[in-house]
Design a protein around this motif. Structure first.
Motif: not given
Length: 768
Positions: A90-95, A100-101, A109-111, A146-153
């Motif tokens: 979660g800290l990696v996500v926040a970092a 992110a875009f 997305a990976g984390a 949902g993970g497929i959508l996250w990683v593909t995006g």
């Protein structure tokens, strides 16, 4: 005898929030900081929609962790490992939030996918052939989709990324509401989706208050950067009042029992509760961004979008509050919607005003919501006079009040300011000055903790006093960077105002009560120390350091001796006692909150330095160090500070505050070392950097040894052996790069934790 699987599953009955759950919430503060800073790049529709998608993802990480700790026993090592791993990811996500875009979409997305999908895969493995396994199998299927959508995006340009990530958020949110249905598989029984109402309710209340910490951090940091003049200080006061009003409006009306509602209604209602709190958290993010702009340009010409942000944050918060009361409680609600309508109606006028005027108007609306709720409450039974209510003992002394947790958020900001001051200058002179500033800030917290123990923190009179002390404490923290320069009077004046003002506020209420003598003596000593504090503020840095050292020593030593005053009788020992349950919980809570400093400092350094493999490893080592410090504090499990405080003289609680302060000072130095570690993990070897990394751990171990002695332990050999090991390694580590130094001291900490764990194991039962 319980099997390994049965030990993982939650036990029936009420359960308190575990120390690891509060530690996990520190990641939320970092994430909210990142999200509000992202909004600062522009409050236009495009950036706002992107940021809200990221808010939804970050919030769902918290919800996932909370449900894991509710369905399973957070006291079990396997569950603790899952929660800790989720926190790091979660800290990696926040970092990754700022990019992110952009270039860091795959990191975000990976984390995120690792958290939601990996968590359930780990649970599936642990629940082999258990009926509850099907719940996690279904959840893993949904999160996998949902993970497929996250990683593909993450691999696509910005616009299609936004579309796919929006769809992924919808999949994640809808799946849990529906109970993760999967064609061809039996439905999950409702009993398997049910949560513990008291635990979930407490977690949501707690994270909301922790989330308000972002408002404190955003406003305080901006004021410190801009140099506090009169107008900006007023703007900061308005931002602080806004946070306090959000807290008060959240806590009223008092007749609503969220735990009872969640236990009584269907399982999906707990998810709707999380949705409502997610809206409120989004409001906090927008408000934090608006507070930043408010303090920077309180009277300047600003684009309409910034005024709109001042309105939008409270509007979103009130929308979440409306949803909570109407959908979750199923109660008629009019106050929050009325506040939303008033804000909407006033918005054409507010966007034409300077930000200072707009903020005052928004606060007036929130104040109206709070007052209408208080007026609309049923008349509460009064226990008697203000003095009787102030001295009334609570039914649950162990549980810290919401205002106490809110107050603790000020310490995070103060400690971050201390950390930044040290990071800017590692000289011995600055170290000595910073030590005095830290001691003063720590003693403010100790004195306030004792006040809320001696008196009833549920009494509104004391709550208002806590809020006032908190605001003055924030001004002290704002003054920290230049406290030995032009802001000396602000720091010393706020310190004296807190301690003398507290006494002058309490003393008249206790008229005629024997306890008035205690408060009078405390006030006398703080008045004596006020002289060197204030005189020192007008002198150059050298004499100022001497006088302030004398002053803070007087404050700490007078407590040890029971605040004696010549020609006056001593205070009876029973009047100096504190409630062991409460004070032990306060010490534990503030230590965990203080660990947020290395978490935040490390996260910000990692986010700013990039995501290469070496710095990611350095960030992981820094995070592991914070986790190890937590375990060193809570182990061994058999030692109970509350019992020590209750069964020994009042000095035991004072001694605990000294040792606790030394450990938290060590945490601050460790935070400085973490920033240096992540900045240049394999860079040029600098002796001062190695001294900081090693010295922080050594200081923490010294505090741990002293705390062990408070427990009357005869041989605190584990921490002492670790201290000797660190000292023995120090000469070699002085010439090593930061990554090697941090790894070496972490190995020592691992050995200490293993030694304490071995001590905590229950003795085997004797054979029959």
């Amino acid at each position: 005898m319980e099997t390994g699987v049965e030990r993982l599953i939650r036990k029936p009955g009420p359960r308190e929030v575990s120390f690891l759950e509060l530690f996990f919430d520190l990641a939320i503060i970092f994430a909210l900081m990142q999200l509000s800073q992202r909004l600062l790049h522009g409050f236009g529709w495009e950036n706002s929609v992107r940021t809200l998608i990221l808010v939804a993802a970050v919030w769902w990480i918290w919800v996932a962790a909370v449900r894991t700790a509710d369905w399973f026993d957070p006291g079990e090592p396997y569950v603790q490992w899952i929660i800790t791993t989720v926190m790091f990811a979660g800290l990696v996500v926040a970092a990754a939030v700022p990019g992110a875009f952009g270039d860091h979409g795959i990191v975000f997305a990976g984390a995120y996918v690792v958290i939601l999908l990996g968590r359930h895969l780990a649970i599936i493995r642990a629940l082999h052939n258990h009926p509850l396994q099907i719940r996690s199998v279904r959840a893993a299927i949904w999160f996998g989709a949902g993970g497929i959508l996250w990683v593909t995006g993450a691999l696509l340009p910005t616009t299609p990324r936004l579309i796919l990530w929006s769809a992924a958020v919808i999949v994640d949110y809808v799946g849990v509401v529906l109970g993760w249905p999967v064609p061809g598989l039996d439905r999950v029984p409702g009993a398997h989706l049910r949560i513990l109402g008291d635990h979930i309710a407490e977690r949501h209340r707690q994270v909301f208050i922790v989330g308000l910490g972002e408002l404190i951090l955003a406003g305080g940091t901006t004021l410190a950067q801009q140099r506090p003049d009169g107008v900006r200080t007023v703007a900061f006061a308005l931002a602080f009042v806004n946070a306090a009003l959000m807290l008060w409006s959240y806590l009223v009306p008092r007749g609503l029992d969220l735990a009872e509602v969640l236990n009584r209604r269907p399982p999906y209602v707990s998810v709707l509760c999380s949705f409502a709190h997610g809206l409120m958290i989004a409001g906090i993010v927008v408000t934090a961004m608006a507070d930043d702009v408010l303090i920077r340009q309180p009277l300047g010409n600003t684009p309409d979008e910034w005024s709109a942000a001042l309105i939008a944050g409270p509007f979103l918060y009130l929308a979440g509050r409306t949803m909570l009361v109407s959908v979750v409680f199923q109660r008629p609600v009019w106050r929050a919607p009325a506040g939303m309508l008033i804000l909407a109606a006033m918005s054409p006028i507010l966007v034409t005003l300077p930000l200072l005027g707009a903020a005052a108007a928004v606060n007036a609306v929130l104040l109206g919501v709070v007052l209408s709720a208080r007026i609309g409450e049923p008349a509460r039974r009064r226990l008697g006079s203000l003095q009787e209510r102030l001295l009334h003992r609570r039914g649950r002394p162990r549980m810290a009040s919401f205002h106490e947790l809110f107050f603790d958020l000020a310490l995070i900001f103060a400690l971050i300011q201390i950390t930044r001051r040290l990071l800017d200058d590692l000289s011995l002179t600055n170290a000595a000055q910073t030590t005095v500033l830290f001691a003063a800030i720590w003693w403010i917290w100790v004195a306030t903790a004792w006040s809320t123990d001696w008196f009833n923190p549920d009494e509104p009179y004391l709550q208002r006093l806590i809020i006032g002390v908190m605001f003055a404490g924030l001004l002290m923290a704002v003054a920290v960077p230049r406290a030995f320069a032009e802001n000396g009077l602000l720091f010393a004046g706020a310190y004296v105002a807190i301690n003398v003002g507290r006494g002058l506020t309490i003393l008249p209420v206790l008229r005629g009560n024997p306890l008035q003598k205690r408060s009078g003596r405390v006030l006398i000593w703080f008045s004596v120390s006020a002289v060197p504090w204030l005189v020192g503020a007008f002198l150059p840095a050298g004499p100022r350091l001497v006088l302030w050292t004398v002053a803070v020593t007087l404050d700490g030593a007078s407590a040890w001796f029971g605040w004696p005053v010549p020609r006056l009788s001593r205070i009876p020992e029973k009047h100096l006692r504190v409630v062991g349950e409460h004070i032990a919980e306060r010490y534990r809570q503030i230590y965990i909150v203080a660990l947020g400093v290395p978490i935040l400092v490390s996260g910000l350094s990692y986010s700013a330095s990039g995501f290469d493999y070496v710095r990611t490893l350095a960030f992981a080592i820094a995070f592991a160090g914070a986790v190890l410090l937590l375990w060193i504090y809570v182990l061994p499990l058999g030692r109970n500070l509350e019992t020590v405080v209750d069964t020994n003289a009042p000095r035991a609680a004072i001694a605990a505050s000294y040792s606790q302060g030394i450990m938290i000072a060590g945490v601050v130095v460790i935070a400085v070392g973490n920033a240096l570690l992540i900045r240049q993990p394999l860079g040029e070897t600098r002796t001062a950097w190695s001294v900081v990394i090693v010295g922080g751990v050594a200081l923490h171990l010294i505090g741990r040894i002293l705390l062990t002695l408070v427990f009357n332990a005869r041989r605190p050999w584990r921490a002492f052996a670790a201290l000797l090991a660190v000292a023995a390694m120090a000469p070699g580590l002085l010439v090593a790069p930061p990554l090697v130094v941090a790894s070496a001291v972490n190995v020592v900490l691992v050995l200490v934790v293993l030694a304490y764990r071995r001590l905590s194991r229950p003795a085997p039962s004797a054979p029959a």
